[in-house]
Design a protein around this motif. Structure first.
Motif, PDB file in Angstrom:
ATOM      1  N   LEU A 295      70.184  27.125  45.121  1.00  0.00           N
ATOM      2  CA  LEU A 295      69.727  28.338  45.180  1.00  0.00           C
ATOM      3  C   LEU A 295      69.662  28.605  43.776  1.00  0.00           C
ATOM      4  O   LEU A 295      70.146  28.570  43.473  1.00  0.00           O
ATOM      5  CB  LEU A 295      70.559  28.647  45.950  1.00  0.00           C
ATOM      6  N   THR A 296      68.526  29.905  43.694  1.00  0.00           N
ATOM      7  CA  THR A 296      68.659  30.322  42.977  1.00  0.00           C
ATOM      8  C   THR A 296      69.586  31.104  42.363  1.00  0.00           C
ATOM      9  O   THR A 296      70.499  31.788  43.246  1.00  0.00           O
ATOM     10  CB  THR A 296      67.452  31.131  42.957  1.00  0.00           C
ATOM     11  N   ARG A 297      69.831  32.022  40.982  1.00  0.00           N
ATOM     12  CA  ARG A 297      70.790  32.554  41.058  1.00  0.00           C
ATOM     13  C   ARG A 297      70.863  34.021  41.384  1.00  0.00           C
ATOM     14  O   ARG A 297      72.107  34.398  42.369  1.00  0.00           O
ATOM     15  CB  ARG A 297      70.865  33.063  38.970  1.00  0.00           C
ATOM     16  N   ARG A 298      69.742  34.586  41.986  1.00  0.00           N
ATOM     17  CA  ARG A 298      69.816  35.670  42.665  1.00  0.00           C
ATOM     18  C   ARG A 298      69.678  35.495  44.244  1.00  0.00           C
ATOM     19  O   ARG A 298      70.372  36.115  44.426  1.00  0.00           O
ATOM     20  CB  ARG A 298      67.729  35.874  42.847  1.00  0.00           C
ATOM     21  N   ALA A 299      69.325  33.836  45.228  1.00  0.00           N
ATOM     22  CA  ALA A 299      70.082  33.958  46.051  1.00  0.00           C
ATOM     23  C   ALA A 299      71.662  33.368  46.219  1.00  0.00           C
ATOM     24  O   ALA A 299      72.404  34.245  47.033  1.00  0.00           O
ATOM     25  CB  ALA A 299      69.378  32.338  46.930  1.00  0.00           C
ATOM     26  N   VAL A 300      72.469  33.323  45.480  1.00  0.00           N
ATOM     27  CA  VAL A 300      73.416  32.924  45.435  1.00  0.00           C
ATOM     28  C   VAL A 300      74.131  34.596  45.315  1.00  0.00           C
ATOM     29  O   VAL A 300      75.180  34.561  45.982  1.00  0.00           O
ATOM     30  CB  VAL A 300      74.014  31.585  44.075  1.00  0.00           C
ATOM     31  N   ALA A 301      73.935  35.341  44.437  1.00  0.00           N
ATOM     32  CA  ALA A 301      74.427  36.551  44.226  1.00  0.00           C
ATOM     33  C   ALA A 301      74.148  37.735  45.520  1.00  0.00           C
ATOM     34  O   ALA A 301      75.354  37.911  45.868  1.00  0.00           O
ATOM     35  CB  ALA A 301      73.708  36.966  43.265  1.00  0.00           C
ATOM     36  N   ASP A 302      72.841  37.490  46.243  1.00  0.00           N
ATOM     37  CA  ASP A 302      72.769  37.616  47.567  1.00  0.00           C
ATOM     38  C   ASP A 302      73.593  37.680  48.904  1.00  0.00           C
ATOM     39  O   ASP A 302      73.677  37.516  49.298  1.00  0.00           O
ATOM     40  CB  ASP A 302      71.342  38.100  47.979  1.00  0.00           C
ATOM     41  N   GLY A 303      74.504  35.790  48.390  1.00  0.00           N
ATOM     42  CA  GLY A 303      75.786  36.179  49.193  1.00  0.00           C
ATOM     43  C   GLY A 303      74.413  34.280  50.110  1.00  0.00           C
ATOM     44  O   GLY A 303      75.525  34.516  51.409  1.00  0.00           O
ATOM     45  N   LEU A 304      73.320  34.382  49.876  1.00  0.00           N
ATOM     46  CA  LEU A 304      73.163  33.165  50.496  1.00  0.00           C
ATOM     47  C   LEU A 304      73.792  31.607  50.064  1.00  0.00           C
ATOM     48  O   LEU A 304      73.534  31.556  49.648  1.00  0.00           O
ATOM     49  CB  LEU A 304      71.646  33.216  50.450  1.00  0.00           C
ATOM     50  N   GLY A 305      74.004  31.393  51.145  1.00  0.00           N
ATOM     51  CA  GLY A 305      74.440  29.914  51.610  1.00  0.00           C
ATOM     52  C   GLY A 305      73.157  28.528  51.767  1.00  0.00           C
ATOM     53  O   GLY A 305      71.888  28.885  52.245  1.00  0.00           O
ATOM     54  N   ALA A 306      73.844  27.680  51.313  1.00  0.00           N
ATOM     55  CA  ALA A 306      72.917  26.589  51.419  1.00  0.00           C
ATOM     56  C   ALA A 306      72.909  26.094  53.166  1.00  0.00           C
ATOM     57  O   ALA A 306      71.090  26.001  53.586  1.00  0.00           O
ATOM     58  CB  ALA A 306      72.816  25.305  50.971  1.00  0.00           C
ATOM     59  N   SER A 307      73.474  26.807  53.881  1.00  0.00           N
ATOM     60  CA  SER A 307      73.505  26.112  55.296  1.00  0.00           C
ATOM     61  C   SER A 307      72.353  26.988  55.825  1.00  0.00           C
ATOM     62  O   SER A 307      71.149  26.537  56.472  1.00  0.00           O
ATOM     63  CB  SER A 307      74.728  26.692  55.922  1.00  0.00           C
ATOM     64  N   ALA A 308      72.590  28.325  55.199  1.00  0.00           N
ATOM     65  CA  ALA A 308      72.042  29.587  56.182  1.00  0.00           C
ATOM     66  C   ALA A 308      69.761  28.933  55.886  1.00  0.00           C
ATOM     67  O   ALA A 308      69.241  28.596  56.770  1.00  0.00           O
ATOM     68  CB  ALA A 308      71.881  30.406  55.797  1.00  0.00           C
ATOM     69  N   VAL A 309      69.842  28.334  54.741  1.00  0.00           N
ATOM     70  CA  VAL A 309      68.189  27.883  54.285  1.00  0.00           C
ATOM     71  C   VAL A 309      68.096  26.129  54.570  1.00  0.00           C
ATOM     72  O   VAL A 309      66.380  26.367  55.719  1.00  0.00           O
ATOM     73  CB  VAL A 309      68.322  27.822  52.680  1.00  0.00           C
ATOM     74  N   ILE A 310      69.228  25.647  55.404  1.00  0.00           N
ATOM     75  CA  ILE A 310      68.773  24.301  56.174  1.00  0.00           C
ATOM     76  C   ILE A 310      68.576  25.309  57.047  1.00  0.00           C
ATOM     77  O   ILE A 310      66.640  24.385  57.465  1.00  0.00           O
ATOM     78  CB  ILE A 310      69.811  23.936  55.328  1.00  0.00           C
ATOM     79  N   GLN A 311      69.241  25.749  58.147  1.00  0.00           N
ATOM     80  CA  GLN A 311      68.431  26.153  59.052  1.00  0.00           C
ATOM     81  C   GLN A 311      67.168  27.343  59.257  1.00  0.00           C
ATOM     82  O   GLN A 311      66.468  26.284  60.337  1.00  0.00           O
ATOM     83  CB  GLN A 311      69.649  27.191  59.750  1.00  0.00           C
ATOM     84  N   GLU A 312      67.235  27.786  58.471  1.00  0.00           N
ATOM     85  CA  GLU A 312      65.745  28.496  58.165  1.00  0.00           C
ATOM     86  C   GLU A 312      64.438  27.710  58.225  1.00  0.00           C
ATOM     87  O   GLU A 312      63.483  27.840  58.818  1.00  0.00           O
ATOM     88  CB  GLU A 312      65.681  29.422  57.346  1.00  0.00           C
ATOM     89  N   LEU A 313      64.514  26.344  57.146  1.00  0.00           N
ATOM     90  CA  LEU A 313      63.923  25.286  57.053  1.00  0.00           C
ATOM     91  C   LEU A 313      63.479  24.551  58.497  1.00  0.00           C
ATOM     92  O   LEU A 313      62.051  24.356  59.117  1.00  0.00           O
ATOM     93  CB  LEU A 313      64.014  24.230  55.766  1.00  0.00           C
ATOM     94  N   VAL A 314      64.367  24.038  59.259  1.00  0.00           N
ATOM     95  CA  VAL A 314      64.390  23.403  60.098  1.00  0.00           C
ATOM     96  C   VAL A 314      63.815  24.361  61.274  1.00  0.00           C
ATOM     97  O   VAL A 314      62.975  23.660  62.162  1.00  0.00           O
ATOM     98  CB  VAL A 314      65.391  23.125  60.522  1.00  0.00           C
ATOM     99  N   ALA A 315      63.829  25.348  61.402  1.00  0.00           N
ATOM    100  CA  ALA A 315      63.290  26.016  62.654  1.00  0.00           C
ATOM    101  C   ALA A 315      62.166  26.809  61.886  1.00  0.00           C
ATOM    102  O   ALA A 315      61.249  26.952  63.521  1.00  0.00           O
ATOM    103  CB  ALA A 315      64.522  27.520  62.569  1.00  0.00           C
ATOM    104  N   SER A 316      61.441  26.191  61.240  1.00  0.00           N
ATOM    105  CA  SER A 316      60.012  27.160  60.757  1.00  0.00           C
ATOM    106  C   SER A 316      59.257  26.365  60.193  1.00  0.00           C
ATOM    107  O   SER A 316      58.375  26.414  60.600  1.00  0.00           O
ATOM    108  CB  SER A 316      60.227  28.042  59.624  1.00  0.00           C
ATOM    109  N   THR A 317      59.687  24.772  60.548  1.00  0.00           N
ATOM    110  CA  THR A 317      58.618  23.899  60.070  1.00  0.00           C
ATOM    111  C   THR A 317      58.450  23.350  61.054  1.00  0.00           C
ATOM    112  O   THR A 317      59.560  22.853  61.626  1.00  0.00           O
ATOM    113  CB  THR A 317      59.061  22.548  59.147  1.00  0.00           C
ATOM    114  N   PRO A 318      57.002  23.349  61.558  1.00  0.00           N
ATOM    115  CA  PRO A 318      56.521  22.630  62.766  1.00  0.00           C
ATOM    116  C   PRO A 318      56.358  20.900  63.011  1.00  0.00           C
ATOM    117  O   PRO A 318      56.465  20.471  61.526  1.00  0.00           O
ATOM    118  CB  PRO A 318      55.536  23.246  63.241  1.00  0.00           C
ATOM    119  N   VAL A 319      56.781  20.065  64.148  1.00  0.00           N
ATOM    120  CA  VAL A 319      56.281  18.452  64.047  1.00  0.00           C
ATOM    121  C   VAL A 319      54.997  18.888  64.257  1.00  0.00           C
ATOM    122  O   VAL A 319      54.698  18.746  65.637  1.00  0.00           O
ATOM    123  CB  VAL A 319      57.265  18.553  64.852  1.00  0.00           C
ATOM    124  N   ASN A 320      54.250  18.202  63.352  1.00  0.00           N
ATOM    125  CA  ASN A 320      52.408  18.158  63.555  1.00  0.00           C
ATOM    126  C   ASN A 320      52.389  17.162  63.950  1.00  0.00           C
ATOM    127  O   ASN A 320      52.907  15.669  64.115  1.00  0.00           O
ATOM    128  CB  ASN A 320      51.711  18.757  62.264  1.00  0.00           C
TER     129      ASN A 320
END
Length: 320
Positions: A295-320
């Protein structure tokens, strides 16, 4: 873990052997069925497994029980700051009698290699596993030696903030198909551990439940699981999304996507399917990606974890 149904390309022995391995490991690792299933998935997908957590939660126990459940050769390497690359791969020794160099294989020559506390060794020693894990071979003095098949590295490591550890470089982490964190056991499971293991060590009683030939056959069946072009495109879209996400500095590599598909195929086979579904891709997403995304330094500073980003990507990426 039990399969929902059996399909023609996956014979009944595949399902029963999966259950045997699961039950054997579960008899040692109490109360962690998801971790056991994930470890089995990596084994069948011919990947390598990284177990990361604080000391004393059963990382090495999981690695040993998985190794013992399969009747193959097992070597354990205790990584320490003074360990040398040749202590891992082997070394050529000169013989005064024959005036020739003879290669003495290191402990990496086994079906399952337990790399215990891998991040206690320095980067030079860690790199001794790069060729082994990627190309299934060792090159010493310009001579290449093939490793035994199947070959799997199960590495354990303590969190990088622990005393006396060296962070794994990106190239090393990318060679691990999955990373798991066991966490502390549930209260009931911990009571069982404390009260039931004073005079009995379940690891000592664990015997191989499948033969090496059976495991090779299971791996071949996993390779035959179908991945449609549509599912392949879905994985590529997810991978590209990690590279374009504003909060990710380093996304998934092509190697990561290949291993993601292999893990999804194993997940589908364990659950009785001869073809990969989007749910298989989503089910293994976090364990395949969580150690690869930086993650970017800002994301880490904001307390964001890789798991949250992965869940967001999986939820927002459609199966075309």
């Amino acid at each position: 873990m039990s399969a929902n149904r059996t399909v023609p390309s996956l014979d009944s022995a595949f399902q029963s052997n999966c259950q045997r391995i699961f039950d054997a490991v579960q008899s040692v690792i109490t109360g962690k069925p998801e971790a056991v299933t994930s470890a089995l998935t990596v084994l069948l997908a011919q990947g390598h497994l990284l177990l990361e957590d604080v000391p004393g939660v059963g990382k090495t126990m999981l690695a040993k029980s998985l190794a013992r459940s399969v009747n193959g050769s097992v070597h354990r390497i205790q990584f320490t700051p003074d360990l040398l690359p040749s202590d891992v791969t082997g070394v050529s020794v000169y013989s005064p009698q024959t005036h020739e160099f003879t290669f003495h294989p290191g402990p990496v020559f086994a079906n399952i290699v337990i790399a215990d506390e891998i991040n206690r060794a320095n980067a030079k020693t860690q790199s001794a596993l790069l060729e082994c894990m990627e190309e299934q071979q060792v090159t010493v003095d310009s001579i290449t030696h093939r490793l035994e098949q199947p070959f799997m590295v199960v590495a354990t490591q303590n969190p990088v903030e622990s005393e006396g550890t060296f962070a794994l470089p990106e190239a090393q982490r990318d060679r691990f198909m999955a990373r798991l964190s066991l966490g502390y056991p549930q209260r009931d499971a911990e009571i069982t551990i404390l009260t039931g293991r004073h005079e009995f060590d379940p690891l000592e009683a664990l015997q191989a439940v499948v033969q090496l030939a059976d495991l090779r056959h299971m791996i071949e069946q996993v390779k035959a699981v179908t991945v449609t072009e549509r599912l392949g495109a879905y994985v590529v879209d997810l991978g590209r999304a990690t590279r374009e996400h504003p909060q990710i500095a380093l996304g998934a590599s092509p190697r990561a996507l290949i291993q993601w598909v292999r893990a999804a195929k194993a997940h589908a086979a364990i659950h009785g399917r001869d073809h990969v579904l989007p749910e298989d891709v989503r089910s293994v997403a976090e364990m395949v990606l969580n150690h690869r995304l930086i993650l970017t330094r800002r994301a880490v500073a904001d307390g964001l974890g890789a798991s949250a980003v992965i869940q967001e990507l999986v939820a927002s990426t459609p199966v075309n």
